[in-house]
Design an enzyme around this catalytic site. Sequence first.
Site, PDB file in Angstrom:
ATOM      1  CB  SER A   1      -0.963  -0.019   1.177  1.00  0.00           C
ATOM      2  OG  SER A   1      -1.836   1.083   1.115  1.00  0.00           O
TER       3      SER A   1
ATOM      4  CG  ASP B   1      -6.942  -0.325   0.546  1.00  0.00           C
ATOM      5  OD1 ASP B   1      -6.204   0.669   0.397  1.00  0.00           O
ATOM      6  OD2 ASP B   1      -6.774  -1.163   1.452  1.00  0.00           O
TER       7      ASP B   1
ATOM      8  CG  ASP C   1      -3.634  -1.291  -1.428  1.00  0.00           C
ATOM      9  OD1 ASP C   1      -3.607  -0.086  -1.088  1.00  0.00           O
ATOM     10  OD2 ASP C   1      -3.984  -2.195  -0.651  1.00  0.00           O
TER      11      ASP C   1
ATOM     12  CG  ASP D   1      -4.074   3.512  -0.586  1.00  0.00           C
ATOM     13  OD1 ASP D   1      -4.739   3.112  -1.563  1.00  0.00           O
ATOM     14  OD2 ASP D   1      -4.226   3.063   0.564  1.00  0.00           O
TER      15      ASP D   1
END
Length: 455
Positions: free
Chosen positions: A97, A246, A244, A242
């Site tokens: 992340s 999510d 990834d 960010d």
Amino acid sequence: MTLSCFKAYDIRGKLGEELNEDIAYKIGRAYGQIYQPKTVVIGCDIRLSSEGLKQATIRGLNDAGVKVLDLGMTGTEEVYFGAFHLDVQGGLEVTASHNPMDYNGMKLVRENARPISADTGLKEIQVLAESGIFNDVAVKGTTEKYNILPEFVDHLMTYIDASKITPMKLVVNAGNGAAGHVIDAIEEKFKVLNVPVEFIKIHHEADGSFPNGIPNPLLVENRDSTRQAVIEHGADMGLAWDGDFDRCFLFDEKGQFIEGYYIVGLLAQAFLLKQSGEKIVHDPRLVWNTFDIVEQYQGEAIQSKSGHSFIKEKMREHNAVYGGEMSAHHYFRDFAYCDSGMIPWLLAVSVLSETQKPLSALVEEMIEKFPCSGEINFKVADTQTTIQKIFDHYADQNPVIDRTDGVSLDFGAWRLNVRASNTEPLLRLNIESRADRNPEPIQDYVDELTQLIQG
């Protein structure tokens, strides 16, 4: 050997000693042996080490007899989606992340994208991976590539009424992370559906060397590029993710960053506009604006401890349509109670179209009524001792006390929540006030608490 990469909610560690391909293999092997799934999905973010770690994990899963569907380069939520949408029994995303360049990690789920945390199986995976004692299997698993993107985008479209979206210009900043390919696919889908949204793309290409810095829009220094692009292009909204993707962060048409707290109110409003009476789950750090919105739109607010496993559990228990944390994690019932960084901005576009108000107008009223400090972090020697010190200091004011997560003290005109970080030696402080009852600026309370904590 002890594996220090196992954390409370996921796996995360420094490359080399804490996490390498040998450890990734053991994690895959342990996951396969403990859960014995027939098939799992796996994906990875754009970090330079992610593909190698993913392939090692796949070898471990195959050697445990598990069939693997390799989704390629994905965001975490594409793995979540695959885990509940396809006929599989689990999923793994290799991602760090927003952590520094020399880190990587994994997020693991079971069937129907149920989270695997320290108290729901991650410890068992750790113990088996540390022992390295694995069972031999009669038949090894196979691997095939699978493109989940078209099905994922079709699912995303179910959250909006495409025919009601009004003309809009959006700045999208993938931070050179994994979000860009989904934005491109949504853009294509919008063209087919004649949705009049124009995308202005910055830092769009996936690049694991992160030429514009680690994608983490919570860092103030990472917000300038999105802000400037919004102003320069006269956009209606700015979006940044960010690594990834999510977590999704919103900027209004003036380029101002919107605190995650007020986005919770905005998304609660989006769902309650469609269906009043729904339940909305929220974390205890900042609450008054959420209460106000949910009451205004005839919903029911339910408080949960912070953290994805707690929020998801509480949402399942109450069949809540949406759950939001001020940290920019947003969870959705129709997304198997998982968090998504794509659904929030689609809902925001929907609300902007429906209300015909700019984003600044939608959140300004919330900010004026319930100003907040945003989360302030303090490095302290002992978090519990410091929390007790705050508690003792305000005891004679007889606040209403809530211990759902850390300690919340409600004084009627203002309230604070203070809690220890789950991952670092930090104390996290949040303060909010009711403007109608409290003329004192928030900064006065921040200064008082800062002195108390650091004194």
